[in-house]
Design a protein around this motif. Structure first.
Motif, PDB file in Angstrom:
ATOM      1  N   LEU A 149       0.722  -0.995   0.074  1.00 27.52           N
ATOM      2  CA  LEU A 149       0.020   0.010  -0.145  1.00 27.52           C
ATOM      3  C   LEU A 149       0.782   1.070   0.030  1.00 27.52           C
ATOM      4  N   ALA A 150       1.955   1.351   0.965  1.00 28.89           N
ATOM      5  CA  ALA A 150       3.057   2.141   0.607  1.00 28.89           C
ATOM      6  C   ALA A 150       3.369   2.676  -0.794  1.00 28.89           C
ATOM      7  N   PHE A 151       3.972   1.778  -1.445  1.00 26.89           N
ATOM      8  CA  PHE A 151       4.232   1.844  -2.849  1.00 26.89           C
ATOM      9  C   PHE A 151       3.075   2.363  -3.643  1.00 26.89           C
ATOM     10  N   ALA A 152       1.907   1.748  -3.631  1.00 24.52           N
ATOM     11  CA  ALA A 152       1.137   2.163  -4.322  1.00 24.52           C
ATOM     12  C   ALA A 152       0.508   3.476  -4.102  1.00 24.52           C
ATOM     13  N   LYS A 153       0.570   4.259  -2.788  1.00 23.78           N
ATOM     14  CA  LYS A 153       0.421   5.447  -2.568  1.00 23.78           C
ATOM     15  C   LYS A 153       1.397   6.474  -3.241  1.00 23.78           C
ATOM     16  N   ALA A 169     -17.055 -10.353  -6.980  1.00 24.65           N
ATOM     17  CA  ALA A 169     -16.725 -10.258  -5.560  1.00 24.65           C
ATOM     18  C   ALA A 169     -15.236  -9.804  -5.543  1.00 24.65           C
ATOM     19  N   PRO A 170     -14.222 -10.408  -6.093  1.00 23.47           N
ATOM     20  CA  PRO A 170     -13.008 -10.125  -6.105  1.00 23.47           C
ATOM     21  C   PRO A 170     -12.743  -8.686  -6.342  1.00 23.47           C
ATOM     22  N   HIS A 171     -13.204  -8.292  -7.555  1.00 24.25           N
ATOM     23  CA  HIS A 171     -13.055  -7.028  -7.812  1.00 24.25           C
ATOM     24  C   HIS A 171     -13.595  -5.822  -6.982  1.00 24.25           C
ATOM     25  N   LEU A 172     -14.654  -5.913  -6.307  1.00 30.32           N
ATOM     26  CA  LEU A 172     -15.092  -5.025  -5.309  1.00 30.32           C
ATOM     27  C   LEU A 172     -14.444  -5.392  -4.153  1.00 30.32           C
ATOM     28  N   ALA A 173     -13.903  -6.422  -3.722  1.00 28.33           N
ATOM     29  CA  ALA A 173     -13.127  -6.267  -2.423  1.00 28.33           C
ATOM     30  C   ALA A 173     -11.678  -5.723  -2.543  1.00 28.33           C
ATOM     31  N   GLY A 174     -11.165  -5.658  -3.685  1.00 28.46           N
ATOM     32  CA  GLY A 174      -9.954  -5.061  -4.016  1.00 28.46           C
ATOM     33  C   GLY A 174     -10.369  -3.413  -3.895  1.00 28.46           C
ATOM     34  N   ALA A 175     -11.243  -3.172  -4.738  1.00 26.67           N
ATOM     35  CA  ALA A 175     -11.532  -1.903  -4.995  1.00 26.67           C
ATOM     36  C   ALA A 175     -12.082  -1.103  -3.675  1.00 26.67           C
ATOM     37  N   GLU A 176     -12.750  -1.842  -2.618  1.00 25.65           N
ATOM     38  CA  GLU A 176     -12.851  -0.902  -1.478  1.00 25.65           C
ATOM     39  C   GLU A 176     -11.849  -1.077  -0.501  1.00 25.65           C
ATOM     40  N   LEU A 177     -10.919  -2.024  -0.597  1.00 30.07           N
ATOM     41  CA  LEU A 177      -9.706  -2.062   0.233  1.00 30.07           C
ATOM     42  C   LEU A 177      -8.772  -0.869  -0.309  1.00 30.07           C
ATOM     43  N   PHE A 178      -8.442  -0.693  -1.389  1.00 29.25           N
ATOM     44  CA  PHE A 178      -7.631   0.294  -2.012  1.00 29.25           C
ATOM     45  C   PHE A 178      -8.347   1.784  -1.947  1.00 29.25           C
ATOM     46  N   GLN A 179      -9.807   1.819  -1.903  1.00 27.64           N
ATOM     47  CA  GLN A 179     -10.269   2.983  -1.872  1.00 27.64           C
ATOM     48  C   GLN A 179     -10.341   3.471  -0.198  1.00 27.64           C
ATOM     49  N   ARG A 180     -10.488   2.606   0.798  1.00 31.81           N
ATOM     50  CA  ARG A 180     -10.297   2.755   2.053  1.00 31.81           C
ATOM     51  C   ARG A 180      -9.001   3.456   2.368  1.00 31.81           C
ATOM     52  N   SER A 181      -7.736   2.635   1.632  1.00 30.95           N
ATOM     53  CA  SER A 181      -6.547   2.807   1.908  1.00 30.95           C
ATOM     54  C   SER A 181      -5.932   4.177   1.115  1.00 30.95           C
ATOM     55  N   GLY A 182      -6.843   4.860   0.416  1.00 28.09           N
ATOM     56  CA  GLY A 182      -6.374   6.104  -0.300  1.00 28.09           C
ATOM     57  C   GLY A 182      -5.321   5.932  -1.279  1.00 28.09           C
ATOM     58  N   VAL A 183      -5.447   4.657  -2.093  1.00 40.27           N
ATOM     59  CA  VAL A 183      -4.334   4.709  -2.989  1.00 40.27           C
ATOM     60  C   VAL A 183      -5.140   4.080  -4.488  1.00 40.27           C
ATOM     61  N   GLN A 184      -4.459   4.183  -5.420  1.00 40.91           N
ATOM     62  CA  GLN A 184      -5.122   4.091  -6.871  1.00 40.91           C
ATOM     63  C   GLN A 184      -4.275   2.740  -7.542  1.00 40.91           C
ATOM     64  N   LEU A 185      -5.205   1.599  -7.707  1.00 31.29           N
ATOM     65  CA  LEU A 185      -4.403   0.605  -8.545  1.00 31.29           C
ATOM     66  C   LEU A 185      -5.139   0.299  -9.662  1.00 31.29           C
ATOM     67  N   THR A 186      -4.646  -0.416 -10.716  1.00 30.84           N
ATOM     68  CA  THR A 186      -5.538  -0.499 -11.918  1.00 30.84           C
ATOM     69  C   THR A 186      -5.944  -1.750 -12.009  1.00 30.84           C
ATOM     70  N   ASP A 187      -7.486  -2.261 -12.022  1.00 28.96           N
ATOM     71  CA  ASP A 187      -7.834  -3.445 -11.767  1.00 28.96           C
ATOM     72  C   ASP A 187      -8.022  -4.057 -13.511  1.00 28.96           C
ATOM     73  N   VAL A 188      -7.526  -5.317 -13.635  1.00 28.84           N
ATOM     74  CA  VAL A 188      -7.483  -5.916 -15.002  1.00 28.84           C
ATOM     75  C   VAL A 188      -8.644  -6.994 -14.799  1.00 28.84           C
ATOM     76  N   PRO A 189      -9.824  -7.073 -15.495  1.00 28.77           N
ATOM     77  CA  PRO A 189     -10.755  -7.940 -15.413  1.00 28.77           C
ATOM     78  C   PRO A 189     -10.414  -9.217 -16.374  1.00 28.77           C
ATOM     79  N   TYR A 190     -10.747 -10.436 -15.894  1.00 25.70           N
ATOM     80  CA  TYR A 190     -10.533 -11.690 -16.544  1.00 25.70           C
ATOM     81  C   TYR A 190     -11.700 -12.644 -16.058  1.00 25.70           C
TER      82      TYR A 190
END
Length: 324
Positions: A149-153, A169-190
């Motif tokens: 998370l520190a690197f992502a910030k 469910a995996p997408h939303l779990a990750g999205a909520e985690l990163f949103q709560r953490s104040g970081v931005q990651l790129t999701d890649v759907p499969y």
């Protein structure tokens, strides 16, 4: 005259018999449901952990009721193909579905014109909780969630994570985690976690939200945290997202659903049978092998959980701009 009377009498008798026949389905719950095979719709492919659990439950239902419970896989469009199959089935109790709760908690938010509404289906019982992990390759430079998370910030959008499709469910779990953490990651759907797993191992993706089964079965992975309120027996030293300050309830849970206009007596019988099966040894042992938690909740508690998540996910999808 007699001939006309006989014809009229035969017609009247036929109408009476037709009316009696039309009432028979509603009389079944008070007698011996089921009197014919029951179709169990599963939204995931054959051989997946949830499909295996569905088949284990169906076999136990076979033994309990003395009738076949036949698993039919209806995959595609997330859970929508399966949901549509249940929606168009006769509401006679002979078609039920074993699937994630996302058919209500997510899809009703996502679809512009859903073919069903919040009141079309009722949850019979919860039967499973699929545990998800924030997971990287074993050779990843990230040894714990905090360093990632520190690197992502410090590097917004640079890290990529694989998911099982948009609003899964995996997408939303990750999205909520990163949103709560104040970081931005790129999701890649499969199409599913099996599809993006090789890309995590090869380094094409930095991480993924992966089920407990694959975390345990696939060599070369390192879990950083588990989406749970409590630590897992298999990973006693692995922190939960909750203890790291992010109490996130994932949507990777589900159970049995049925048309809401099915006979109430049938719904009650299925709930009672579900409680017995899910709390039983055979189902629990199979859940352990699939690294899925066998969690029984009755109709009331399951419905309450779905209702709470329906409201929370609606707000999350708004912030992520994921409503169609």
């Amino acid at each position: 005259m007699t001939r006309n009377f006989d014809a009229s009498a035969r017609h009247g008798i036929a109408r009476v018999l037709f009316c009696i026949a039309s009432l028979l389905p509603s009389m079944v719950p008070a007698q011996e449901y089921p009197v014919k095979p029951v179709q169990v719709i599963v939204s995931l492919p054959a051989g997946t952990g949830i499909d295996v659990l569905a088949r284990t439950l169906a076999q136990a239902m076979d033994a309990k009721f003395g009738q076949r419970f036949l698993v039919v896989n209806r995959t595609g469009q997330g859970v929508m193909v399966a949901a549509n199959a249940l929606n168009t089935a006769q509401p006679d109790g002979y078609t039920i579905a074993f699937m994630p709760a996302t058919l209500i908690t997510v899809q009703l938010h996502r679809e512009k014109q859903p073919p069903y509404n919040r009141n079309t289906f009722v949850p019979i019982c919860q039967a499973f909780d699929n545990i998800l992990f924030v997971t990287v390759a074993a050779n990843s430079p990230f040894k714990d969630l905090q360093s990632m998370l520190a690197f992502a910030k410090a590097n917004p959008g640079k890290l990529r994570y694989g998911t099982s499709g948009i609003a899964s469910a995996p997408h939303l779990a990750g999205a909520e985690l990163f949103q709560r953490s104040g970081v931005q990651l790129t999701d890649v759907p499969y199409a599913g976690e099996v599809a993006y797993l090789p890309h995590i191992l090869s380094g094409q993706l930095e991480m993924g939200m992966i089920s407990a089964y694959l975390v345990g079965a696939q060599k070369g992975l390192r879990p950083l945290a588990v989406f749970s309120k409590e630590r897992q027996k298999a990973y006693p030293n692995l922190p939960t997202t909750a203890e790291l300050g992010h109490p996130i309830s994932t949507l990777a849970y589900g159970g049995l659903f049925i048309r809401s206009d099915a006979p109430a007596a049938i719904i009650a019988r299925l709930d009672a049978a579900c409680r017995e099966v899910v709390n039983g040894t055979a189902y629990g042992d199979m859940a352990d092998k699939q690294v899925v938690r066998a969690t029984y909740l009755d109709r009331g508690a399951f419905t309450a959980r779905i209702d709470a998540d329906f409201a929370n996910i609606g707000r999350l999808l708004d912030t992520l701009k994921l409503k169609d």
